[in-house]
Design a protein around this motif. Structure first.
Motif, PDB file in Angstrom:
ATOM      1  N   GLU A 111       0.819  -1.222   0.000  1.00 24.74           N
ATOM      2  CA  GLU A 111       0.000   0.000   0.000  1.00 24.74           C
ATOM      3  C   GLU A 111       0.847   1.264   0.000  1.00 24.74           C
ATOM      4  O   GLU A 111       0.343   2.333  -0.369  1.00 24.74           O
ATOM      5  CB  GLU A 111      -0.923   0.018   1.231  1.00 24.74           C
ATOM      6  N   SER A 112       2.106   1.155   0.396  1.00 27.94           N
ATOM      7  CA  SER A 112       2.976   2.330   0.461  1.00 27.94           C
ATOM      8  C   SER A 112       3.902   2.444  -0.742  1.00 27.94           C
ATOM      9  O   SER A 112       4.803   3.280  -0.748  1.00 27.94           O
ATOM     10  CB  SER A 112       3.803   2.286   1.754  1.00 27.94           C
ATOM     11  N   GLY A 212       5.933   3.158   4.474  1.00 24.12           N
ATOM     12  CA  GLY A 212       4.874   2.779   5.397  1.00 24.12           C
ATOM     13  C   GLY A 212       5.198   3.290   6.785  1.00 24.12           C
ATOM     14  O   GLY A 212       5.572   4.448   6.968  1.00 24.12           O
ATOM     15  N   ASP A 213       5.083   2.418   7.791  1.00 22.99           N
ATOM     16  CA  ASP A 213       5.507   2.760   9.145  1.00 22.99           C
ATOM     17  C   ASP A 213       7.025   2.584   9.170  1.00 22.99           C
ATOM     18  O   ASP A 213       7.560   1.533   9.542  1.00 22.99           O
ATOM     19  CB  ASP A 213       4.820   1.828  10.151  1.00 22.99           C
ATOM     20  N   GLN A 214       7.725   3.647   8.782  1.00 18.66           N
ATOM     21  CA  GLN A 214       9.154   3.519   8.491  1.00 18.66           C
ATOM     22  C   GLN A 214       9.978   3.068   9.685  1.00 18.66           C
ATOM     23  O   GLN A 214      10.881   2.231   9.553  1.00 18.66           O
ATOM     24  CB  GLN A 214       9.675   4.854   7.960  1.00 18.66           C
ATOM     25  N   PRO A 284       4.514  -4.756  10.169  1.00 14.34           N
ATOM     26  CA  PRO A 284       3.814  -3.480  10.389  1.00 14.34           C
ATOM     27  C   PRO A 284       2.836  -3.175   9.269  1.00 14.34           C
ATOM     28  O   PRO A 284       3.130  -3.394   8.087  1.00 14.34           O
ATOM     29  CB  PRO A 284       4.959  -2.458  10.407  1.00 14.34           C
ATOM     30  N   SER A 285       1.683  -2.685   9.637  1.00 15.94           N
ATOM     31  CA  SER A 285       0.693  -2.298   8.631  1.00 15.94           C
ATOM     32  C   SER A 285       0.983  -0.894   8.133  1.00 15.94           C
ATOM     33  O   SER A 285       1.657  -0.104   8.805  1.00 15.94           O
ATOM     34  CB  SER A 285      -0.714  -2.375   9.213  1.00 15.94           C
ATOM     35  N   ALA A 286       0.478  -0.596   6.943  1.00 10.92           N
ATOM     36  CA  ALA A 286       0.693   0.724   6.357  1.00 10.92           C
ATOM     37  C   ALA A 286      -0.100   1.770   7.127  1.00 10.92           C
ATOM     38  O   ALA A 286      -1.183   1.495   7.655  1.00 10.92           O
ATOM     39  CB  ALA A 286       0.269   0.717   4.900  1.00 10.92           C
ATOM     40  N   PRO A 287       0.407   3.000   7.216  1.00 16.39           N
ATOM     41  CA  PRO A 287      -0.364   4.074   7.866  1.00 16.39           C
ATOM     42  C   PRO A 287      -1.652   4.333   7.101  1.00 16.39           C
ATOM     43  O   PRO A 287      -1.773   4.004   5.918  1.00 16.39           O
ATOM     44  CB  PRO A 287       0.576   5.281   7.776  1.00 16.39           C
ATOM     45  N   ASP A 288      -2.602   4.927   7.797  1.00 18.18           N
ATOM     46  CA  ASP A 288      -3.840   5.338   7.140  1.00 18.18           C
ATOM     47  C   ASP A 288      -3.501   6.254   5.980  1.00 18.18           C
ATOM     48  O   ASP A 288      -2.673   7.163   6.107  1.00 18.18           O
ATOM     49  CB  ASP A 288      -4.720   6.079   8.155  1.00 18.18           C
ATOM     50  N   ARG A 289      -4.127   6.004   4.834  1.00 18.97           N
ATOM     51  CA  ARG A 289      -3.840   6.825   3.647  1.00 18.97           C
ATOM     52  C   ARG A 289      -4.075   8.306   3.909  1.00 18.97           C
ATOM     53  O   ARG A 289      -3.408   9.165   3.338  1.00 18.97           O
ATOM     54  CB  ARG A 289      -4.705   6.368   2.461  1.00 18.97           C
ATOM     55  N   ALA A 290      -5.018   8.602   4.791  1.00 18.29           N
ATOM     56  CA  ALA A 290      -5.291  10.008   5.087  1.00 18.29           C
ATOM     57  C   ALA A 290      -4.108  10.678   5.775  1.00 18.29           C
ATOM     58  O   ALA A 290      -3.929  11.887   5.710  1.00 18.29           O
ATOM     59  CB  ALA A 290      -6.538  10.127   5.968  1.00 18.29           C
ATOM     60  N   GLU A 291      -3.266   9.846   6.440  1.00 19.17           N
ATOM     61  CA  GLU A 291      -2.107  10.402   7.124  1.00 19.17           C
ATOM     62  C   GLU A 291      -0.929  10.630   6.180  1.00 19.17           C
ATOM     63  O   GLU A 291       0.033  11.299   6.525  1.00 19.17           O
ATOM     64  CB  GLU A 291      -1.659   9.447   8.250  1.00 19.17           C
TER      65      GLU A 291
END
Length: 343
Positions: A111-112, A212-214, A284-291
């Motif tokens: 997703e990222s 993503g969540d780097q 780790p999951s990807a951050p919310d796209r809104a973020e």
């Protein structure tokens, strides 16, 4: 005429001219060192001239009389690789051994990533190996004892690794290229060695790019890459790779875990694919796209941040397991992690 296979254990590489792409740091630097130890004259190539200068000092410091030539080269540009081979041949009277090692690592959930991330990885890893192979072959065919070509793939090219999808795709293409070249060049006096390492302690976690969540992605990747029972000492890996090239081996897979994973995928691909999906769920999951995804950043620029991330399990594992890899980074010309203040 004696075949390449029957000659393989009788030949010495002393006096041969070798080229290593991506040779300024990490595994490439150690490959150059082991080629020098076997008596080769070595040309190392990389994009960064400053890194090349430091690499030359590293290689010549402990070996009086070592013949090291440095050539700035971007392997994604075929004309640049053409010039590299010509300059190496002029400097050391031909080209006998070539190791295509240049690469990049991007660690992020799908997703990222966008198509450009896949494209840039393919350009460096796959097209870099292809350009290097095609431009090396005319010189390798002229080698009096038969040229040697090695392509550095990865166990990640033998089975897809979650959060390393661009890397796995590019390394899979390198694996196919190595096998195809071996078949096509049979009888032409050039051996081709496919190299598929598992995790190695090269300090590459600092040069890798994370998305993503780097902070979390950096933490788990650098922890695994530094774990003694999971990763391999890079100097030992380089010795085994150069020995395989010297002996004209067709294929080598490094680390017991990598061998087991490749074998399991070959025997039960559906099962290993399901296991990979389970492993992906633990990452780790990807951050919310809104973020906002925040793009990709090199490991050396990533810190836990002020939110206490260092106290998460991933960062605790990174602190426990990453010491060996951090030490390798300092030793192998990887620029230091900024959060650690240099060194």
């Amino acid at each position: 005429m004696t075949s390449l296979r029957s000659r393989s254990y009788l030949e010495s590489m002393a006096g041969l001219s070798a080229v290593v792409t991506g040779g300024s740091r990490g595994l490439g630097l150690l490959l150059a060192e082991h080629l020098l130890m076997r008596g080769c004259a070595v040309t190392i190539a990389a994009r960064n001239e400053e890194e090349l200068g430091r690499a030359r000092k590293f290689l010549t410091h402990a070996r009086s009389g070592a013949r090291v030539h440095c050539v700035p080269c971007d392997v994604t540009d075929r004309a640049s690789v053409t010039s590299l081979m010509a300059e190496a041949a002029e400097a050391h009277d031909g080209v006998d051994v070539v190791i295509a090692n240049a690469g990049v690592i991007q660690v992020a959930p799908l997703e990222s990533l966008d198509a450009d991330a896949f494209r840039s990885t393919l350009d460096t890893i796959y097209l870099g190996a292809l350009h290097t192979s095609l431009e090396a072959l005319p010189w390798l065919r002229r080698s009096p004892n038969g040229g040697r070509l090695a392509l550095i793939g990865s166990v990640g090219g033998l089975l897809a690794v979650p959060h390393l999808l661009p890397y796995s795709c590019a390394k899979a293409a390198v694996a196919a290229l190595a096998e195809g070249l071996h078949a096509e060049l049979r009888g032409q006096g050039v051996s081709v060695t496919a190299v598929h390492p598992g995790l190695m302690r090269t300090g590459s976690h600092l040069a890798a790019e994370f998305g993503g969540d780097q902070a979390a992605e950096f933490a788990w990747f650098s922890a695994l890459a530094g774990a003694p029972l999971v990763s391999m000492d890079a100097r030992r890996a380089a010795d085994r790779i150069v020995t395989a090239v010297e002996r004209r081996r067709t294929r080598i897979v490094l680390t017991p875990m990598a061998k087991a994973a490749a074998l399991a995928h070959g025997v039960a691909p559906a099962l290993t694919t399901r296991l990979s999906a389970l492993m992906a769920g633990l990452l780790p999951s990807a951050p919310d796209r809104a973020e906002g995804g925040g793009g990709l950043h090199e490991g050396r620029d990533i810190t836990p941040g002020p939110d206490g991330a260092r106290h998460t399990m991933a960062w605790r594992l990174r602190d426990w397991c990453g010491a060996l890899n951090d030490r390798a980074a300092r030793r192998l010309n990887q620029r230091p992690h900024r959060a650690q203040g240099g060194g």
